[in-house]
Design an enzyme around this catalytic site. Structure first.
Site, PDB file in Angstrom:
ATOM      1  N   SER A 188      12.296  26.480 -94.582  1.00  0.00           N
ATOM      2  CA  SER A 188      12.252  25.426 -93.576  1.00  0.00           C
ATOM      3  C   SER A 188      12.482  24.021 -94.124  1.00  0.00           C
ATOM      4  O   SER A 188      12.879  23.135 -93.390  1.00  0.00           O
ATOM      5  CB  SER A 188      10.921  25.483 -92.819  1.00  0.00           C
ATOM      6  OG  SER A 188       9.843  25.561 -93.715  1.00  0.00           O
ATOM      7  N   HIS A 216      13.259  30.110 -88.694  1.00  0.00           N
ATOM      8  CA  HIS A 216      14.412  29.216 -88.576  1.00  0.00           C
ATOM      9  C   HIS A 216      15.727  29.971 -88.451  1.00  0.00           C
ATOM     10  O   HIS A 216      16.788  29.356 -88.388  1.00  0.00           O
ATOM     11  CB  HIS A 216      14.478  28.246 -89.760  1.00  0.00           C
ATOM     12  CG  HIS A 216      13.524  27.106 -89.630  1.00  0.00           C
ATOM     13  ND1 HIS A 216      13.744  26.033 -88.800  1.00  0.00           N
ATOM     14  CD2 HIS A 216      12.318  26.896 -90.194  1.00  0.00           C
ATOM     15  CE1 HIS A 216      12.727  25.190 -88.879  1.00  0.00           C
ATOM     16  NE2 HIS A 216      11.850  25.689 -89.717  1.00  0.00           N
ATOM     17  N   LYS A 247      11.261  27.606 -81.687  1.00  0.00           N
ATOM     18  CA  LYS A 247      12.304  26.732 -82.234  1.00  0.00           C
ATOM     19  C   LYS A 247      13.576  26.896 -81.406  1.00  0.00           C
ATOM     20  O   LYS A 247      13.660  26.330 -80.323  1.00  0.00           O
ATOM     21  CB  LYS A 247      12.465  27.028 -83.718  1.00  0.00           C
ATOM     22  CG  LYS A 247      11.222  26.525 -84.476  1.00  0.00           C
ATOM     23  CD  LYS A 247      11.175  26.845 -85.933  1.00  0.00           C
ATOM     24  CE  LYS A 247       9.965  26.139 -86.538  1.00  0.00           C
ATOM     25  NZ  LYS A 247       9.356  26.882 -87.624  1.00  0.00           N
TER      26      LYS A 247
HETATM   27  C1  LIG Z   1       7.865  26.887 -87.847  1.00  0.00           C
HETATM   28  C2  LIG Z   1       7.635  28.035 -88.743  1.00  0.00           C
HETATM   29  C3  LIG Z   1       6.641  28.964 -88.466  1.00  0.00           C
HETATM   30  C4  LIG Z   1       5.691  28.771 -87.319  1.00  0.00           C
HETATM   31  O1  LIG Z   1       6.286  29.007 -86.086  1.00  0.00           O
HETATM   32  P1  LIG Z   1       5.594  28.405 -84.763  1.00  0.00           P
HETATM   33  O2  LIG Z   1       6.113  29.257 -83.698  1.00  0.00           O
HETATM   34  O3  LIG Z   1       5.989  26.971 -84.681  1.00  0.00           O
HETATM   35  O4  LIG Z   1       4.114  28.553 -84.965  1.00  0.00           O
HETATM   36  C5  LIG Z   1       6.522  30.061 -89.286  1.00  0.00           C
HETATM   37  N1  LIG Z   1       7.330  30.233 -90.355  1.00  0.00           N
HETATM   38  C6  LIG Z   1       8.288  29.338 -90.661  1.00  0.00           C
HETATM   39  C7  LIG Z   1       9.169  29.579 -91.846  1.00  0.00           C
HETATM   40  C8  LIG Z   1       8.466  28.212 -89.874  1.00  0.00           C
HETATM   41  O5  LIG Z   1       9.400  27.327 -90.198  1.00  0.00           O
END
Ligand SMILES: *Cc1c(COP(=O)(O)O)cnc(C)c1O
Length: 405
Positions: A188, A216, A247
């Protein structure tokens, strides 16, 4: 006579910690969005071009997703009323799980409240204190928390270093505990892709469980955004696939895909599933509509990648350090502008904001000390003029602050 003892605030140490952040220059105030989450939006009363959000496909404001949510509210109300295992499993929750399982071409799926709880709840449910977790050093915080909660022994390998991961596995191969190899599909903070085929080879060699966090990559990589397992064509070799609905999918939630047995087990043992209320029906309906859009409007993903290629190339041309040695490390719509110093990074972000660009600075502890950065993220819905304006401002402010020549 009663006296009111003057009580010293037992939380005063927190103020001291915040003072320290202020001194370091990495203290921040939350920016408040006063419009929709979209490429041009209003934060704190100011109109800006937003190159910070995870809204990869522009689905946060898609008319069909809005309609789906409203329709579900009219039909089913606004809340589910309980955790899934008590009486908070609605037909629409099951529909979403079935739809995701078909999309990912796996037997079954369980949806959690977020990607965070999906990771933390799953890792902590399937492993115990006799077990071993072989984890990339840049894996997401939710994986790390899940690993800690499981009380398994955590063996960290250097970022994407297959030889090191192999050494870690070899070092515990004669121990009785189970082994889990775990990586982010897309990292990320750097936007690079996890080496799935090689990690699958290792997991197979050592009889380890293979798990990928596709937060992602959901909606971004693979056919119609099916994620890294599809991108690398390693179907059937990854036992646990986590994804997010928060996302690219534009709404909220996380999911785990795998065998029917894995999902049944999580229904019985994953603590966020057992102890935290399920999504409002509108969220489930939104996510179902988002999956339909992925299948029906693949051109959104194409536009995302077109914007990504353009923006990455131009950032490099401006002379920014976008990670990597000769070629950029990032292979995805996430492109970091590495500044190094935390204070300068935050100043860069504030100056960009003044000039109409929202680009968030990220410093320690989210990234290692000395690796502070502005993280840029492309969306399918950024227009070329918006990106050109963002680049013009980035270049001008970057020069002014001495970040580029
Ligand atoms: C954003 C993210 C999460 C968490 O996801 P949410 O649905 O926002 O809780 C988990 N793992 C990674 C790699 C992320 O970038």
């Amino acid at each position: 006579m009663a006296t009111t003892a003057t009580r010293t605030d037992p939380l005063s140490f927190l103020g001291a910690a915040m003072d320290e952040l202020r001194q370091k220059g990495t203290h921040f105030k939350l920016r408040v969005l006063e419009s929709e989450q979209s490429p041009e939006c209003t934060f704190d009363g100011k109109r800006v071009i937003n190159i910070a959000s995870n809204n990869y496909l522009g689905l946060t404001t898609h008319p069909r997703l809005r309609e789906a949510a409203l329709d579900a509210i009219r039909k089913y109300g606004v809340g589910s009323g309980a955790v899934r295992t008590v009486c908070g499993t609605m037909r629409i929750h099951m529909e979403l799980e079935e739809k995701i399982a078909r999309f990912k071409n796996v037997e079954a799926c369980v949806v959690f409240q977020s990607g965070f709880t999906a990771n933390a709840g799953t890792v902590s449910a399937i492993l115990g204190k006799e077990d071993f977790i072989i984890s990339d050093e840049l894996n997401h915080a939710s994986i790390i928390d899940g690993a800690r909660l499981s009380r398994a022994k955590i063996l960290v390998f250097r970022h994407k270093d297959i030889a090191h991961a192999g050494q870690q596995l070899a070092s515990v191969k004669d121990q009785p505990g189970r082994k889990l190899v775990i990586t982010d599909g897309v990292f990320s903070m750097d936007g690079d892709i996890g080496p799935l085929p090689q990690l699958c080879d290792l997991a197979e060699k050592y009889g380890a469980i293979m798990m990928v966090d596709d937060a992602h990559s959901s909606g971004v990589l693979g056919r119609n955004g099916r994620g890294t397992v599809d991108h690398f064509n390693v179907h059937g070799r990854v036992d646990v696939q986590v994804g997010t609905l928060s996302k690219a999918m534009g709404a909220l939630g996380g999911y785990v895909c795998g065998s029917r047995e894995l999902i049944d087990f999580l229904y019985h043992r994953a603590r966020p599933f057992l102890f935290s209320t399920s999504h409002p029906p509108s969220v489930a309906a939104t996510c179902i509509a988002a999956l339909e859009i992925l299948e029906q409007e693949p051109e959104r993903i194409e536009r995302l990648w077109e914007n990504t290629r353009f923006f990455k190339k131009e950032l490099g041309t401006l002379g920014f350090n976008i990670g990597g040695q000769n070629t950029p490390a990032s292979e995805t719509p996430i492109t970091p502008i590495i500044v190094g110093d935390g204070k300068l990074t935050m100043e860069f972000s504030r100056e960009l904001f003044k000039e109409g660009i929202l680009a968030t600075g990220i410093a320690f502890p989210t990234v290692p000390e000395g690796k502070a950065r502005i993280r840029t993220i492309m969306s399918a819905t950024h227009t070329r003029p918006e990106l050109e304006q963002a680049l013009e401002v980035l270049g001008r402010v970057g020069k002014r602050l001495g970040i580029i020549q």
